[in-house]
Design an enzyme around this catalytic site. Structure first.
Site, mmCIF file in Angstrom:
data_model
loop_
_atom_site.group_PDB
_atom_site.id
_atom_site.type_symbol
_atom_site.label_atom_id
_atom_site.label_comp_id
_atom_site.label_asym_id
_atom_site.label_seq_id
_atom_site.Cartn_x
_atom_site.Cartn_y
_atom_site.Cartn_z
ATOM 1 N N GLY A 20 0.793 -1.231 0.000
ATOM 2 C CA GLY A 20 0.000 0.000 0.000
ATOM 3 C C GLY A 20 0.821 1.275 0.000
ATOM 4 O O GLY A 20 0.328 2.330 0.409
ATOM 5 N N SER A 21 2.073 1.220 -0.499
ATOM 6 C CA SER A 21 2.875 2.454 -0.492
ATOM 7 C C SER A 21 2.314 3.474 -1.481
ATOM 8 O O SER A 21 2.353 4.681 -1.219
ATOM 9 C CB SER A 21 4.351 2.167 -0.779
ATOM 10 O OG SER A 21 4.553 1.822 -2.129
ATOM 11 N N LEU A 104 -8.782 -7.363 -14.245
ATOM 12 C CA LEU A 104 -10.150 -6.836 -14.287
ATOM 13 C C LEU A 104 -10.763 -7.128 -15.650
ATOM 14 O O LEU A 104 -10.060 -7.215 -16.650
ATOM 15 C CB LEU A 104 -10.146 -5.329 -14.030
ATOM 16 C CG LEU A 104 -9.620 -4.888 -12.660
ATOM 17 C CD1 LEU A 104 -9.741 -3.375 -12.507
ATOM 18 C CD2 LEU A 104 -10.340 -5.600 -11.523
ATOM 19 N N HIS A 120 2.399 0.501 -13.012
ATOM 20 C CA HIS A 120 3.175 -0.716 -13.267
ATOM 21 C C HIS A 120 4.670 -0.385 -13.184
ATOM 22 O O HIS A 120 5.095 0.657 -13.688
ATOM 23 C CB HIS A 120 2.824 -1.264 -14.660
ATOM 24 C CG HIS A 120 3.534 -2.530 -14.965
ATOM 25 N ND1 HIS A 120 3.149 -3.746 -14.429
ATOM 26 C CD2 HIS A 120 4.644 -2.775 -15.715
ATOM 27 C CE1 HIS A 120 3.982 -4.690 -14.849
ATOM 28 N NE2 HIS A 120 4.890 -4.130 -15.627
ATOM 29 N N ASP A 152 -7.269 -1.825 -19.630
ATOM 30 C CA ASP A 152 -8.176 -2.437 -20.602
ATOM 31 C C ASP A 152 -8.205 -3.943 -20.318
ATOM 32 O O ASP A 152 -7.724 -4.381 -19.269
ATOM 33 C CB ASP A 152 -7.771 -2.081 -22.047
ATOM 34 C CG ASP A 152 -6.405 -2.639 -22.413
ATOM 35 O OD1 ASP A 152 -5.870 -3.478 -21.655
ATOM 36 O OD2 ASP A 152 -5.882 -2.240 -23.471
ATOM 37 N N ALA A 184 9.358 6.840 -7.823
ATOM 38 C CA ALA A 184 8.880 7.378 -9.105
ATOM 39 C C ALA A 184 7.381 7.124 -9.268
ATOM 40 O O ALA A 184 6.634 7.991 -9.734
ATOM 41 C CB ALA A 184 9.663 6.736 -10.249
HETATM 42 C C1 GAR Z 1 3.879 -1.374 -7.272
HETATM 43 O O1 GAR Z 1 5.254 -1.360 -7.558
HETATM 44 C C2 GAR Z 1 3.084 -1.561 -8.545
HETATM 45 O O2 GAR Z 1 3.700 -0.969 -9.653
HETATM 46 C C3 GAR Z 1 3.062 -3.055 -8.670
HETATM 47 O O3 GAR Z 1 2.867 -3.511 -7.363
HETATM 48 C C4 GAR Z 1 3.524 -2.616 -6.467
HETATM 49 C C5 GAR Z 1 2.571 -2.300 -5.338
HETATM 50 O O4 GAR Z 1 3.230 -1.607 -4.325
HETATM 51 N N1 GAR Z 1 2.035 -3.465 -9.550
HETATM 52 C C6 GAR Z 1 2.181 -4.406 -10.481
HETATM 53 O O5 GAR Z 1 3.203 -5.031 -10.631
HETATM 54 C C7 GAR Z 1 0.939 -4.632 -11.332
HETATM 55 N N2 GAR Z 1 1.286 -5.255 -12.565
HETATM 56 P P1 GAR Z 1 2.408 -0.915 -3.168
HETATM 57 O O6 GAR Z 1 1.420 -1.950 -2.610
HETATM 58 O O7 GAR Z 1 3.466 -0.560 -2.152
HETATM 59 O O8 GAR Z 1 1.725 0.285 -3.746
#
Ligand code: GAR
Length: 196
Positions: A20-21, A104, A120, A152, A184
């Site tokens: 959840g950052s 989704l 991503h 999509d 980033a």
């Molecule tokens: C993030 O780095 C996001 O880009 C990735 O999961 C992480 C979640 O971090 N998502 C994917 O790889 C989706 N294809 P977070 O829970 O700390 O926000």
């Protein structure tokens, strides 16, 4: 809710499966008055994950959706219907996936055309899908980054809205590189939502 209570206010739901950052960065921006929108709902497909604690810290209603038994990250029909019901009930305008490791599909996509975002950890179209950071590192890339895009029916294939580049340094590990990509991502995601 009375219509007058939410005049002009964009209401956002964040969907996540992990730490959840990104959700924290978006909520922090809201609390500093930099988002111009309200995070009104947080949904997760996994109980006990960090994003639910983040929701609690910021007093945002949070729910866990049972993803069902479908394989390959595909949500069950029941889970999709449940998500759709909850976002409609919360009068959500925009859905932001932040580490939501599920695919989704309709009826959710067609209920929110052009209004579902994802972040991503790569410069799409390079390295879509899982383990994007490790794959860029293993391929000997000199740089990678993050992408905010529309969702999509494909996996990380929707229209790109913003990208930020992150250099890959000698000695980088998946952990060190992931940490810089997260910084980033937090900037890029807040910028896109604030400009929505
Ligand atoms: C993030 O780095 C996001 O880009 C990735 O999961 C992480 C979640 O971090 N998502 C994917 O790889 C989706 N294809 P977070 O829970 O700390 O926000």
């Amino acid at each position: 809710m009375e219509e007058s209570d939410r005049a002009g206010e964009k209401r956002i739901a964040i969907l996540g499966s992990g730490k959840g950052s990104n959700a924290r960065a978006i909520l922090e921006a809201e609390h500093c008055g930099k988002l111009g929108a309200r995070i009104a709902l947080i949904l997760s497909d996994r109980p006990g994950v960090g994003i639910l604690e983040v929701a609690g810290e910021y007093g945002v209603p949070a729910r866990v959706v049972n993803p069902g038994t479908s394989r390959g990250g595909v949500l069950s029909d029941e889970a999709l219907a449940e998500i759709l019901r909850m976002v409609r009930e919360a009068e959500i305008d925009l859905i932001a996936c932040a580490g939501f490791m599920r695919i989704l599909r309709d009826p959710l996509l067609s209920a929110f055309p052009g209004r579902i975002l994802n972040v991503h950890p790569s410069l799409l179209p390079k390295y879509p899908g899982l383990k994007a950071v490790a794959r860029a590192l293993e391929a000997g890339e000199k740089e990678t980054g993050c992408t905010v895009h529309l969702v999509d029916a494909g996996v990380d294939t929707g229209r790109i809205l913003s990208q930020k580049r992150v250099p890959i340094r000698g000695g980088d590990t998946v952990e060190s590189l992931t940490a810089r990509i997260h910084e980033a991502e937090h900037q890029a995601y807040v910028e896109v939502i604030a400009g929505w």
